[in-house]
Motif scaffolding. Structure first.
Motif, PDB file in Angstrom:
ATOM      1  N   GLN A  12       0.826  -1.210   0.000  1.00 50.58           N
ATOM      2  CA  GLN A  12       0.000   0.000   0.000  1.00 50.58           C
ATOM      3  C   GLN A  12       0.857   1.255   0.000  1.00 50.58           C
ATOM      4  N   ILE A  13       1.962   1.212   0.739  1.00 53.24           N
ATOM      5  CA  ILE A  13       2.858   2.372   0.775  1.00 53.24           C
ATOM      6  C   ILE A  13       3.443   2.630  -0.607  1.00 53.24           C
ATOM      7  N   TYR A  14       3.894   1.547  -1.257  1.00 51.87           N
ATOM      8  CA  TYR A  14       4.498   1.720  -2.582  1.00 51.87           C
ATOM      9  C   TYR A  14       3.455   2.158  -3.609  1.00 51.87           C
ATOM     10  N   LEU A  15       2.246   1.605  -3.512  1.00 48.00           N
ATOM     11  CA  LEU A  15       1.182   2.028  -4.421  1.00 48.00           C
ATOM     12  C   LEU A  15       0.822   3.493  -4.190  1.00 48.00           C
ATOM     13  N   ARG A  16       0.842   3.918  -2.919  1.00 49.15           N
ATOM     14  CA  ARG A  16       0.568   5.327  -2.635  1.00 49.15           C
ATOM     15  C   ARG A  16       1.674   6.205  -3.210  1.00 49.15           C
ATOM     16  N   LEU A  17       2.903   5.730  -3.117  1.00 48.38           N
ATOM     17  CA  LEU A  17       4.020   6.468  -3.702  1.00 48.38           C
ATOM     18  C   LEU A  17       3.813   6.632  -5.204  1.00 48.38           C
ATOM     19  N   LEU A  18       3.310   5.579  -5.843  1.00 45.48           N
ATOM     20  CA  LEU A  18       3.100   5.633  -7.292  1.00 45.48           C
ATOM     21  C   LEU A  18       1.933   6.534  -7.681  1.00 45.48           C
ATOM     22  N   THR A  19       1.028   6.854  -6.733  1.00 49.35           N
ATOM     23  CA  THR A  19      -0.062   7.781  -7.076  1.00 49.35           C
ATOM     24  C   THR A  19       0.478   9.170  -7.394  1.00 49.35           C
ATOM     25  N   TYR A  20       1.675   9.466  -6.885  1.00 44.90           N
ATOM     26  CA  TYR A  20       2.288  10.756  -7.215  1.00 44.90           C
ATOM     27  C   TYR A  20       2.751  10.802  -8.672  1.00 44.90           C
ATOM     28  N   VAL A  21       2.742   9.641  -9.343  1.00 47.19           N
ATOM     29  CA  VAL A  21       3.113   9.581 -10.760  1.00 47.19           C
ATOM     30  C   VAL A  21       1.940  10.010 -11.645  1.00 47.19           C
ATOM     31  N   LYS A  22       0.730   9.963 -11.101  1.00 44.69           N
ATOM     32  CA  LYS A  22      -0.478  10.183 -11.905  1.00 44.69           C
ATOM     33  C   LYS A  22      -0.457  11.484 -12.710  1.00 44.69           C
ATOM     34  N   PRO A  23      -0.028  12.610 -12.125  1.00 46.26           N
ATOM     35  CA  PRO A  23      -0.011  13.847 -12.937  1.00 46.26           C
ATOM     36  C   PRO A  23       0.958  13.783 -14.115  1.00 46.26           C
ATOM     37  N   TYR A  24       1.859  12.816 -14.097  1.00 49.72           N
ATOM     38  CA  TYR A  24       2.869  12.713 -15.163  1.00 49.72           C
ATOM     39  C   TYR A  24       2.672  11.408 -15.939  1.00 49.72           C
ATOM     40  N   ALA A  25       1.406  11.002 -16.077  1.00 51.61           N
ATOM     41  CA  ALA A  25       1.093   9.711 -16.697  1.00 51.61           C
ATOM     42  C   ALA A  25       1.599   9.633 -18.130  1.00 51.61           C
ATOM     43  N   GLY A  26       1.543  10.736 -18.878  1.00 48.92           N
ATOM     44  CA  GLY A  26       1.995  10.736 -20.266  1.00 48.92           C
ATOM     45  C   GLY A  26       3.472  10.397 -20.381  1.00 48.92           C
ATOM     46  N   ASN A  27       4.295  11.087 -19.602  1.00 53.09           N
ATOM     47  CA  ASN A  27       5.732  10.812 -19.623  1.00 53.09           C
ATOM     48  C   ASN A  27       6.032   9.403 -19.117  1.00 53.09           C
ATOM     49  N   PHE A  28       5.264   8.977 -18.095  1.00 54.94           N
ATOM     50  CA  PHE A  28       5.477   7.640 -17.547  1.00 54.94           C
ATOM     51  C   PHE A  28       5.150   6.579 -18.600  1.00 54.94           C
ATOM     52  N   ALA A  29       4.042   6.776 -19.336  1.00 55.40           N
ATOM     53  CA  ALA A  29       3.665   5.827 -20.386  1.00 55.40           C
ATOM     54  C   ALA A  29       4.728   5.782 -21.478  1.00 55.40           C
ATOM     55  N   LEU A  30       5.272   6.951 -21.830  1.00 50.48           N
ATOM     56  CA  LEU A  30       6.324   7.008 -22.844  1.00 50.48           C
ATOM     57  C   LEU A  30       7.562   6.242 -22.387  1.00 50.48           C
ATOM     58  N   SER A  31       7.894   6.362 -21.093  1.00 52.08           N
ATOM     59  CA  SER A  31       9.050   5.629 -20.566  1.00 52.08           C
ATOM     60  C   SER A  31       8.789   4.128 -20.594  1.00 52.08           C
ATOM     61  N   TYR A  98      12.669   9.629 -19.640  1.00 52.70           N
ATOM     62  CA  TYR A  98      11.329   9.994 -19.185  1.00 52.70           C
ATOM     63  C   TYR A  98      10.999   9.431 -17.802  1.00 52.70           C
ATOM     64  N   ILE A  99      11.588   8.282 -17.438  1.00 55.51           N
ATOM     65  CA  ILE A  99      11.350   7.799 -16.069  1.00 55.51           C
ATOM     66  C   ILE A  99      12.096   8.689 -15.086  1.00 55.51           C
ATOM     67  N   ASP A 100      13.288   9.174 -15.473  1.00 59.26           N
ATOM     68  CA  ASP A 100      14.024  10.102 -14.611  1.00 59.26           C
ATOM     69  C   ASP A 100      13.287  11.433 -14.486  1.00 59.26           C
ATOM     70  N   LYS A 101      12.687  11.874 -15.576  1.00 62.84           N
ATOM     71  CA  LYS A 101      11.920  13.126 -15.563  1.00 62.84           C
ATOM     72  C   LYS A 101      10.707  13.008 -14.640  1.00 62.84           C
ATOM     73  N   VAL A 102      10.024  11.872 -14.736  1.00 61.43           N
ATOM     74  CA  VAL A 102       8.858  11.638 -13.874  1.00 61.43           C
ATOM     75  C   VAL A 102       9.281  11.568 -12.412  1.00 61.43           C
ATOM     76  N   SER A 103      10.332  10.815 -12.141  1.00 59.10           N
ATOM     77  CA  SER A 103      10.748  10.613 -10.756  1.00 59.10           C
ATOM     78  C   SER A 103      11.232  11.912 -10.122  1.00 59.10           C
ATOM     79  N   SER A 104      11.933  12.746 -10.898  1.00 61.43           N
ATOM     80  CA  SER A 104      12.375  14.040 -10.363  1.00 61.43           C
ATOM     81  C   SER A 104      11.174  14.899  -9.979  1.00 61.43           C
ATOM     82  N   SER A 105      10.145  14.860 -10.803  1.00 56.41           N
ATOM     83  CA  SER A 105       8.923  15.627 -10.499  1.00 56.41           C
ATOM     84  C   SER A 105       8.214  15.063  -9.271  1.00 56.41           C
ATOM     85  N   VAL A 106       8.213  13.723  -9.154  1.00 51.53           N
ATOM     86  CA  VAL A 106       7.578  13.086  -7.996  1.00 51.53           C
ATOM     87  C   VAL A 106       8.305  13.458  -6.707  1.00 51.53           C
TER      88      VAL A 106
END
Length: 601
Positions: A12-31, A98-106
């Protein structure tokens, strides 16, 4: 918290961490697309090797014949090799960048969420948590989440897809032999699960030790004068060495667990591969040599991604442990702000009705049955021995703490009915413990909300009224001179005058002076007496004083002892009573024969 509970909650903690990826779903999908392309290149290489062996045996490669193309293997196979490499490189770039870009934003969002939560927490939270551990959460713990959200996710997705695609290729080629290799997966899962528990436990201990390190460092830097003045260098050096050694021990335990896990998994995978090779040699069946070479190549490519997946487990567990502490801070209940009443400027009548207050975790009350009324524009002084409750009482007015019983009213409105920011905009505080920021003189005077409305002219006028311009004029850049961390470049009296200037600039109807002139020499104090008298006109003022000579002209003096008001009256009335105040005054009169002129005219 029990380990079992933490294990159940890790997903649950890790899934909650991944919810912070949601605003950057486009970049995450590209990665993910890029990482999937990279992963597909692995079985493609294995299949290409099958075609290569097929060509060596003299067979015609039929890869493009269905498209009506007849290209020689001499050109086709090297060409496909180059094509796969180019596509693999493109996939690697897309996946990594793009995964680095997403993670930096997260990480940015997490850090901001932590800080925004931190500045809204009640005083009790800061009383119960040392600054070193709080800073470590914002620095070290966030970097651990960075590792879990960048390299960890990248490796999990890339190597995980590689394993999936390679296994799919193996099943497609020969599903019976592949089942032998799959039989090792439950054993691998058990090893990883056992290691995960140890990694997470060690990671929490490492985070705690980093907090201890930060705390020792912070205390030594902030108190370097005391450290040197009292010969504490060796003591602090031993404290730091002990905290660092603890951190090293915990880190080595984590490294040891990680170092053991990798060869154990490799050994298990090697056994599975050995069985696979045995089956290939023993039960070749109708399969061609080329097909078997491609199959064995794909199987041989599996250990590397599996090993990387096992090694990244340590980073993920550290990230989960760090995220757990981060979310614990984010989820802390902010200080209560349920009031809706706002007022541009209160008149300043303050009323305490049977007010009691007990600090959280304390068994005895700090204030008991406090009753008094300060009419608007009047000055009340609080005196008493150290620990009698003076500062605690004053801190209830801006609601740094919430009283536990009774009621406090301003202009007849209960304190808790005020919107919190609006309430605090009505008060100005000058304490003996001055806080200055590593900024300019001007920004320290016009701090916070004042910076949005105050001009340089307003700042200079406030500084002049506080008799601060006399030393500001001598500074290199005047009011735009940096004062250093916590005003380290200023004297105690200069720091105090900047704090008084800050209160003057705020121009609030309620003024709280907590030993406001304690850091001033006699000459400086006489200089600002007139300024204080001026700023107090028309304002309700609550003064906390140890030197009784400075409050002789207060409208009323309240004497506190063990959280209760034991005497009240004017200076003359209290002296005439000959009780507690008179005894305190007599004691100070003998200790300070050169009594200072009262601040209040």
């Amino acid at each position: 918290m029990p380990e079992q509970s933490l294990n159940r909650g890790s997903l649950q903690i890790y899934l909650r961490l991944l919810t912070y990826v949601k605003p950057y779903a486009g970049n995450f999908a590209l990665s993910l697309v890029g990482l999937a392309i990279f992963a597909l290149s692995q079985p493609a290489f294995a299949k290409l090797l099958e075609y290569f062996v097929q060509s060596l045996e003299g067979s015609q490669v039929s890869l493009l014949q269905g498209w009506g193309l007849d290209i020689s293997s001499l050109v086709l196979i090297p060409g496909i090799m180059v094509f796969i490499s180019v596509v693999r490189g493109i996939g690697s770039y897309l996946g990594s960048f793009y995964i680095d870009k997403v993670s930096s934003s997260v990480i940015h969002d997490l850090r901001v969420a932590m800080f925004d939560s931190l500045i809204t927490l009640p005083n009790a939270y800061f009383d119960n948590n040392n600054s070193g551990h709080l800073i470590a959460r914002l620095t070290y713990n966030v970097t651990q989440v960075t590792s879990a959200a960048t390299s960890a996710i990248k490796i999990v997705v890339r190597e995980g897809l590689t394993v999936i695609f390679l296994l799919s290729f193996l099943f497609y080629t020969n599903w019976k032999m592949t089942l032998i290799f799959i039989a090792a997966l439950p054993v691998i899962a058990l090893v990883v699960s056992y290691a995960s528990n140890r990694f997470r436990r060690f990671s929490r201990k490492i985070q705690h030790s980093i907090g201890d390190l930060t705390q020792v460092t912070s205390e030594t830097i902030n108190g370097y004068r005391e450290v040197r003045g009292f010969g504490g260098e060796d003591y602090e050096s031993k404290r730091f060495e002990s905290a660092s050694a603890t951190n090293v021990r915990q880190s080595l335990r984590l490294y040891k667990a990680s170092a053991i896990q990798t060869p154990v998994l490799q050994f298990i995978i090697s056994i599975a591969l050995a069985l696979l090779l045995f089956m290939v040699l023993w039960a070749k069946g109708d399969a061609t040599t080329a097909a078997l070479v491609g199959y064995v190549t794909a199987a041989a490519l599996l250990p590397k991604p599996i090993r990387q997946l096992s090694e990244v487990n340590a980073s993920i567990q550290k990230g989960i442990a760090a995220a757990e502490s981060i979310f614990a801070m984010v989820d802390e209940v902010p200080e209560a702000n349920t009031g809706l009443y706002t007022c541009d400027r209160v008149k300043g009548r303050i009323e305490f009705k049977n007010v009691c207050f007990t600090y959280p975790g304390s068994s005895s009350p700090a204030l008991k049955d406090i009753c008094f009324t300060v009419e608007a524009g009047k000055t009340y002084a609080l005196v008493g021995r150290s620990g009698s409750g003076k500062s605690t009482l004053a801190s209830l007015i801006p609601r740094f703490y919430n009283h536990t019983e009774g009621d406090i009213l301003i202009d007849g409105t209960p304190l808790n009915d005020f919107e919190l920011k609006n309430l605090r905009s009505q008060t100005a505080l000058v304490s003996q413990n001055i806080t200055l920021f590593n900024d300019t003189v001007a920004r320290n005077i016009a701090y916070g909300a004042l910076s949005e409305t105050a001009s340089d002219v307003d700042i200079r006028r406030a500084a002049e009224a506080a008799h601060a311009m006399e030393f500001i004029k001598g500074m290199t850049n005047g009011i735009h001179t940096m004062v250093g961390e916590d005003g380290v470049l200023l004297s105690g009296g200069q720091r105090q005058r900047l704090a008084i200037a800050r209160a003057m600039l705020k121009d609030a109807p309620i003024l709280i002076l907590d030993e406001a002139t304690s850091a001033l020499d006699t000459e400086s104090e006489r200089h600002i007496q007139a300024a204080l008298n001026e700023v107090m006109k028309g304002r309700t003022t609550l003064v906390i004083a140890h030197r009784l000579s400075t409050i002789e002209n207060a409208d009323c003096i309240l004497v506190l002892e063990q959280g209760q008001i034991i005497e009240r009256g004017t200076h003359r009335e209290l002296l005439a009573n000959g009780q507690h105040y008179a005894k305190l005054h007599k004691m100070q009169f003998h200790d300070e024969p050169g009594a200072l002129t009262p601040i209040f005219a």
